[in-house]
Every structure is written in structure tokens, then in C-alpha cells.
Design a protein around this motif. Structure first.
Motif, mmCIF file in Angstrom:
data_model
loop_
_atom_site.group_PDB
_atom_site.id
_atom_site.type_symbol
_atom_site.label_atom_id
_atom_site.label_comp_id
_atom_site.label_asym_id
_atom_site.label_seq_id
_atom_site.Cartn_x
_atom_site.Cartn_y
_atom_site.Cartn_z
ATOM 1 N N VAL A 29 0.841 -1.197 0.000
ATOM 2 C CA VAL A 29 0.000 0.000 0.000
ATOM 3 C C VAL A 29 0.877 1.248 0.000
ATOM 4 O O VAL A 29 1.760 1.389 0.840
ATOM 5 N N TRP B 170 1.481 4.276 1.303
ATOM 6 C CA TRP B 170 0.992 5.116 2.410
ATOM 7 C C TRP B 170 1.218 6.598 2.159
ATOM 8 O O TRP B 170 0.429 7.433 2.551
ATOM 9 N N SER C 239 1.093 8.198 -0.575
ATOM 10 C CA SER C 239 0.468 8.666 -1.804
ATOM 11 C C SER C 239 -1.042 8.783 -1.685
ATOM 12 O O SER C 239 -1.749 8.731 -2.685
ATOM 13 N N SER C 240 -1.571 8.892 -0.486
ATOM 14 C CA SER C 240 -3.015 9.049 -0.328
ATOM 15 C C SER C 240 -3.443 10.387 -0.912
ATOM 16 O O SER C 240 -2.704 11.357 -0.890
ATOM 17 N N CYS C 241 -4.647 10.449 -1.438
ATOM 18 C CA CYS C 241 -5.133 11.647 -2.119
ATOM 19 C C CYS C 241 -6.026 12.454 -1.176
ATOM 20 O O CYS C 241 -6.848 11.886 -0.447
ATOM 21 N N CYS D 215 -6.659 12.379 -7.763
ATOM 22 C CA CYS D 215 -5.289 12.007 -8.101
ATOM 23 C C CYS D 215 -5.295 11.036 -9.276
ATOM 24 O O CYS D 215 -5.993 10.023 -9.245
ATOM 25 N N ASP E 234 -2.358 17.505 2.971
ATOM 26 C CA ASP E 234 -2.077 16.091 2.731
ATOM 27 C C ASP E 234 -1.881 15.765 1.258
ATOM 28 O O ASP E 234 -2.287 14.707 0.773
ATOM 29 N N PRO F 189 -0.021 14.317 -1.802
ATOM 30 C CA PRO F 189 0.968 13.229 -1.887
ATOM 31 C C PRO F 189 2.374 13.745 -2.194
ATOM 32 O O PRO F 189 2.549 14.653 -3.009
#
Length: 250
Positions: free
Chosen positions: A20, A22, A24-26, A32, A54, A56
Motif C-alpha cells: 500500500v 501510504w 500517496s493518499s489523495c 489524483c 495532505d 501526496p
């Protein structure tokens, strides 16, 4: 299910967690996508009043245009070391901090600040930028600071004629493209230099006048003391007269 099956499920879940991304959360207010293998974060027209925290870290393209952002604070994009294109056009930006683009200056190729409410921008905010700048359609105050920005920045040639003077030291410059005013031989920095020189001259003249007044007062005070001393000596009995009186008596 057997313990072996449970162990296999747990192992698969563990490997899934490792995969996962982590970092690179949008952001919930953005979209994204991948563009030619590079991450694009699209936050256009989302009624944002500030830059999302936040975004990425691997973002390469960031669109924040058509929002209600009023300020770019220091270190706003510091964690975005891969950022190449930043679009902040059509916002309500009025203030840009000196360290607003710290951390992204080296790799940034395009920075769009057009159609905002920017009157002035600190030169320090753009010092390390190699990006092509779009500064058109802002209510610029034409002065030395803006002139220095234009001297040092890489401006987009297609939009440079739209950098116009909304206010200026002289009314005749208002409404004209800043480049046209500068090409006519106007130098806002020399005006500031003359103002500084006049202020320094007035200050030096003031100090000189104070010294002169002090010297005059000092001399007059000493003259008064001298006159008093002379008058005092004159009031004393003459030594010669006293000697004649003594010889006569003998």
C-alpha cells in the motif's frame, strides 16, 4: 479452517499492507491521477480556502486553480520535492510569504499565479526559482520591488504584456503594461534611491544643525562666564592703588 489456512491469510494480508502506498493518499477534496507515469493532483474549483496539507509527496503536477485561496504560507510545498508544475491561478491570493516555495524551487518548471489579487511579491520568494512564471492579471503596484522581480524572474513571454500597473507612484503609469513603462526608460528603483538620498541628506543636515547650535550655545555660555569673571576681577581693589597708599603712609 486449519491453522495453516489462517497463517496463509495473515501472510497475504501482511504483504498487502507492504504494497500500500501510504505516502500517496489523495486529499478528499482532490482527484489524483497518473499522467505519463507521473502523479497529477487535481484540486481545481473545489472551494478551497487554503492549500491542502495532505498532498501526496510524489505529486508532479498540482492544480489548485479556481479556488478561494488568499495566502501562500512559508513551506507550503516543502514536502513536494518532485513537483514540476504548480497552478495557483484564479484564486484570491493577496499575500505570498518569503519562504512560500522553499523546497520545490529547484525542480519547479511552471508556476502560474495569474488572475489573483497580488499587489506585490517578495523578491526572496522567487530567488531560487527556475520556473517559468505567469503573473498576469493581478492588481500590481508598480514600484522598485516589482521591477527587481521582473529583472530576475523567468517570465512567460505570452503573458508578460498582461502585467499592468494597477497603481504607481505617478498617475501616467496606471493602466499601462509594466514592461512598456520600463522600456520607456522609467526606473522605479532610481526614484527610491533619490528618495533615500534626500532622506539621508535631511538627516545629516539635522545632525549638522544640532552640532552648530550646540557649539554656539557652548561659546555663548563660555563668553558669559568670561564676562562674569572679568567683571568680578574689575570689582576687586586695585593692587597698584593699594601699594601707593601703603608707600604714602610710610
Amino acid at each position: 479452517s486449519s491453522p495453516t489456512d489462517l497463517w496463509c491469510v495473515a501472510q497475504a494480508f501482511f504483504y498487502l499492507l507492504l504494497c500500500v502506498p501510504w505516502g500517496s493518499s489523495c486529499p478528499p477534496s482532490c482527484q489524483c491521477t497518473e499522467r505519463a507515469g507521473a502523479k497529477a493532483v487535481l484540486c481545481s474549483s473545489r472551494h478551497l480556502e487554503e492549500i491542502p496539507k495532505d498532498i501526496p509527496k510524489d505529486a508532479v503536477f498540482l492544480k489548485l486553480d479556481a479556488n478561494s485561496i488568499t495566502r501562500i504560507p512559508s513551506n507550503a510545498f516543502r514536502h513536494l520535492s518532485h513537483l514540476e508544475e504548480l497552478d495557483l491561478s484564479r484564486n484570491a491570493i493577496e499575500k505570498i510569504d518569503r519562504a512560500a516555495f522553499k523546497g520545490v524551487a529547484a525542480g519547479l518548471r511552471t508556476l502560474d499565479l495569474s488572475s489573483n489579487r497580488i499587489r506585490s511579491i517578495p523578491k526572496e520568494a522567487l530567488l531560487a526559482l527556475n520556473a517559468k512564471l505567469r503573473l498576469a492579471n493581478n492588481p500590481w503596484h508598480c514600484e522598485c520591488a516589482l521591477q527587481e522581480v521582473l529583472w530576475e524572474a523567468r517570465l512567460d513571454p505570452d503573458s508578460v504584456q498582461d502585467i499592468t500597473c494597477h497603481t504607481a507612484p505617478r498617475e501616467e503609469y496606471v493602466g499601462k503594461p509594466l514592461l512598456q513603462v520600463l522600456d520607456a526608460g522609467v526606473n522605479f528603483c532610481s526614484v527610491r534611491q533619490r528618495t533615500t538620498d534626500v532622506a539621508m541628506f535631511i538627516t545629516m543636515f539635522g545632525w549638522f544643525a544640532m552640532v552648530i547650535v550646540y557649539v554656539i550655545c557652548y561659546v555663548r555660555h563660555n563668553q558669559e562666564d568670561t564676562c562674569k569673571h572679568v567683571d568680578y576681577l574689575k570689582s576687586l581693589p586695585s593692587t597698584q592703588g593699594h601699594a601707593e597708599t601703603t608707600s604714602t603712609a610710610l
